[in-house]
Write a protein that holds these residues in place. Structure first.
Motif, PDB file in Angstrom:
ATOM      1  N   LEU A   1       0.827  -1.209   0.000  1.00 20.20           N
ATOM      2  CA  LEU A   1       0.000   0.000   0.000  1.00 20.20           C
ATOM      3  C   LEU A   1       0.861   1.259   0.000  1.00 20.20           C
ATOM      4  O   LEU A   1       0.548   2.241  -0.670  1.00 20.20           O
ATOM      5  N   ALA A   2       1.966   1.227   0.764  1.00 22.34           N
ATOM      6  CA  ALA A   2       2.844   2.394   0.852  1.00 22.34           C
ATOM      7  C   ALA A   2       3.445   2.755  -0.502  1.00 22.34           C
ATOM      8  O   ALA A   2       3.676   3.936  -0.799  1.00 22.34           O
ATOM      9  N   ARG A   3       3.691   1.763  -1.343  1.00 26.77           N
ATOM     10  CA  ARG A   3       4.247   2.029  -2.670  1.00 26.77           C
ATOM     11  C   ARG A   3       3.274   2.821  -3.539  1.00 26.77           C
ATOM     12  O   ARG A   3       3.690   3.525  -4.469  1.00 26.77           O
ATOM     13  N   LYS A   4       1.985   2.721  -3.236  1.00 21.58           N
ATOM     14  CA  LYS A   4       0.974   3.461  -3.997  1.00 21.58           C
ATOM     15  C   LYS A   4       0.722   4.845  -3.414  1.00 21.58           C
ATOM     16  O   LYS A   4       0.014   5.651  -4.002  1.00 21.58           O
ATOM     17  N   GLY A   5       1.264   5.100  -2.220  1.00 23.99           N
ATOM     18  CA  GLY A   5       1.084   6.394  -1.572  1.00 23.99           C
ATOM     19  C   GLY A   5       2.212   7.343  -1.904  1.00 23.99           C
ATOM     20  O   GLY A   5       2.907   7.190  -2.902  1.00 23.99           O
TER      21      GLY A   5
ATOM     22  N   GLU B   1     -12.067  23.522   3.248  1.00 26.56           N
ATOM     23  CA  GLU B   1     -11.015  24.076   2.394  1.00 26.56           C
ATOM     24  C   GLU B   1      -9.660  23.900   3.072  1.00 26.56           C
ATOM     25  O   GLU B   1      -9.478  24.229   4.246  1.00 26.56           O
ATOM     26  N   GLY B   2      -8.711  23.351   2.342  1.00 21.11           N
ATOM     27  CA  GLY B   2      -7.378  23.132   2.879  1.00 21.11           C
ATOM     28  C   GLY B   2      -7.224  21.836   3.648  1.00 21.11           C
ATOM     29  O   GLY B   2      -6.111  21.492   4.062  1.00 21.11           O
ATOM     30  N   GLU B   3      -8.309  21.099   3.849  1.00 19.65           N
ATOM     31  CA  GLU B   3      -8.234  19.836   4.585  1.00 19.65           C
ATOM     32  C   GLU B   3      -7.623  18.750   3.697  1.00 19.65           C
ATOM     33  O   GLU B   3      -8.013  18.580   2.546  1.00 19.65           O
ATOM     34  N   THR B   4      -6.651  18.037   4.252  1.00 20.01           N
ATOM     35  CA  THR B   4      -5.969  16.989   3.497  1.00 20.01           C
ATOM     36  C   THR B   4      -6.834  15.732   3.423  1.00 20.01           C
ATOM     37  O   THR B   4      -7.364  15.277   4.431  1.00 20.01           O
ATOM     38  N   ARG B   5      -6.981  15.202   2.216  1.00 19.46           N
ATOM     39  CA  ARG B   5      -7.712  13.946   2.037  1.00 19.46           C
ATOM     40  C   ARG B   5      -6.784  12.805   2.433  1.00 19.46           C
ATOM     41  O   ARG B   5      -5.725  12.593   1.835  1.00 19.46           O
ATOM     42  N   ILE B   6      -7.162  12.069   3.480  1.00 20.27           N
ATOM     43  CA  ILE B   6      -6.339  10.975   3.989  1.00 20.27           C
ATOM     44  C   ILE B   6      -6.738   9.678   3.300  1.00 20.27           C
ATOM     45  O   ILE B   6      -7.926   9.357   3.207  1.00 20.27           O
ATOM     46  N   THR B   7      -5.736   8.948   2.821  1.00 13.46           N
ATOM     47  CA  THR B   7      -5.986   7.653   2.186  1.00 13.46           C
ATOM     48  C   THR B   7      -5.192   6.570   2.913  1.00 13.46           C
ATOM     49  O   THR B   7      -4.171   6.862   3.562  1.00 13.46           O
ATOM     50  N   PRO B   8      -5.619   5.315   2.822  1.00 12.46           N
ATOM     51  CA  PRO B   8      -4.841   4.227   3.424  1.00 12.46           C
ATOM     52  C   PRO B   8      -3.419   4.170   2.871  1.00 12.46           C
ATOM     53  O   PRO B   8      -2.471   3.877   3.617  1.00 12.46           O
ATOM     54  N   GLU B   9      -3.278   4.471   1.584  1.00  7.64           N
ATOM     55  CA  GLU B   9      -1.952   4.425   0.965  1.00  7.64           C
ATOM     56  C   GLU B   9      -1.015   5.467   1.570  1.00  7.64           C
ATOM     57  O   GLU B   9       0.151   5.166   1.875  1.00  7.64           O
ATOM     58  N   ASP B  10      -1.520   6.685   1.768  1.00  4.22           N
ATOM     59  CA  ASP B  10      -0.675   7.733   2.361  1.00  4.22           C
ATOM     60  C   ASP B  10      -0.403   7.471   3.839  1.00  4.22           C
ATOM     61  O   ASP B  10       0.664   7.822   4.348  1.00  4.22           O
ATOM     62  N   LEU B  11      -1.348   6.862   4.526  1.00  8.45           N
ATOM     63  CA  LEU B  11      -1.119   6.482   5.921  1.00  8.45           C
ATOM     64  C   LEU B  11       0.025   5.471   6.024  1.00  8.45           C
ATOM     65  O   LEU B  11       0.936   5.614   6.845  1.00  8.45           O
TER      66      LEU B  11
END
Length: 369
Positions: A199-203, A252-262
């Motif tokens: 997953l990290a490789r996709k983030g 506005e300005g809120e970061t979209r959190i994804t499992p990959e970025d986590l």
């Protein structure tokens, strides 16, 4: 005890039994005293895999080891094409590890010792990783980064001991990754840490802010895990908002959190900490070599980060693939046979196991450099 003699004139052969966590491994190895060559004859492993979102309980893991031990041992003998009478000794993991699984395999190894009339050799699990890594990679006298589900240590050899220069102050880095995999309900097959790596490789679009906890030569991972869990809860809250209100519902300005970025952010943070303390140990002992051992040592991102650091110092990194970095019986057979060749055996009455067996407690009698 006197050094064992090889009455047959051929290589010494040992069978190793590993079961300190959720992997049951039986390995068979030979050491040829004439040529100095080592040969891996069999390396069979069977893993207890729990459902996504769960860990492996000691009682369930112990039951798995008891269920599969005999068939894995027979498979190893067949693969190696050896008979019990050809074995010099039976080696088993004395510790550290989970109590019930350790006990199950220790009892099984004892049974083989009595059944086949072969001496027992109790092995320190951590030393098994180090010696297997040295044998496979050819690293001579490296600083060792030992990273697994139960251990995180920076180690260097001196005066027949593997000295611990730094370690985790709470949970191991592998345990941190495994527990976060439960938070995200990531599959445990083949391993939660490996699936986090994928997953990290996709983030990487966003490096989320996580605590960086290096304290001298030591690390702390529990706070990072807690912060990552909070971010995962925020991610789930965002998903609910987007599901009910549609795209554009975030502030506005809120970061979209994804499992990959986590997963990417968690890996980058904890591995940067490990690189820092390893580099400090290299500077202290004057070594240009790093050997990464343990199950987390398979992670390609960790190897790459460590490689960049070592290259800047004019050094090099040594690591093995999943056959030898993940818990296996061959590392126990190898370290046990090294000890046996110095005259060490474990009397049946002392063939216990322990959850606490530090790396620096073991006398490394086979090294005199």
């Amino acid at each position: 005890m006197t050094k064992p003699t090889n009455t047959g004139g051929g290589p010494l052969i040992a069978l190793g039994c590993e079961g300190s966590a959720n992997k049951l491994g039986i390995g068979i190895i030979s050491h040829d005293p004439t040529t100095g060559k080592t040969a891996v004859l069999a390396n069979i492993r069977h893993t207890f895999v729990s459902p996504p979102g769960t860990g492996f309980l000691p009682k369930d893991t112990a039951k798995h080891h008891r269920t599969f031990f005999a068939r894995i041992a027979l498979a190893a003998l067949r693969a190696a094409k050896v008979t019990p009478s050809q074995l010099a000794c039976i080696c088993y993991t004395k510790g550290p590890g989970m109590g019930a699984p350790l006990q199950s395999v220790a009892v099984a190894a004892r049974t083989l010792s009595l059944l086949w009339d072969r001496p027992l050799v109790g092995v320190n699990h951590c030393v098994g990783h180090i010696e297997m890594g040295r044998e496979i990679t050819g690293a001579t006298n490296p600083v060792v980064l030992y990273v697994s589900g139960g251990n995180t240590q920076v180690i260097a050899y001196a005066e027949q001991r593997y000295r611990i220069f730094g370690e985790t102050l709470d949970i191991a880095v592998g345990n941190c990754l495994d527990r976060f995999a439960r938070t995200l309900a990531i599959s445990n097959d083949p391993a939660p840490g490996y699936n986090i790596e994928l997953l990290a490789r996709k983030g990487g679009a966003v490096l989320l802010d996580l605590p960086y906890a290096v304290k001298g030569m030591d690390c702390s991972f529990s706070g990072i895990l807690g912060a990552a869990d909070i971010l995962a809860a925020q991610m789930r809250a965002q998903d609910k908002i987007l599901e009910t209100e549609g795209p554009g519902a975030l502030k506005e300005g809120e970061t979209r959190i994804t499992p990959e970025d986590l997963c990417f952010s968690l890996q980058e943070t904890v591995y940067a900490m490990l690189v820092e303390i390893t580099e400090r140990a290299m500077a202290h002992v004057g070594s240009a070599q790093v050997l990464i051992v343990g199950g987390v040592g398979c992670n390609e991102r960790l190897q790459a980060m460590m490689g960049s650091m070592a290259a800047e110092r004019g050094g090099s990194v040594y690591a093995t693939d999943e056959r030898f970095c993940i818990d296996n019986g061959i590392m126990i057979a190898h370290a046990g046979l090294l000890a046996y060749e110095t005259g060490f055996v474990t009397p049946l009455a002392e063939s216990t196991c322990t959850q606490r067996f530090r790396t620096d407690e073991m006398l490394i009698k086979w090294r005199d450099d």
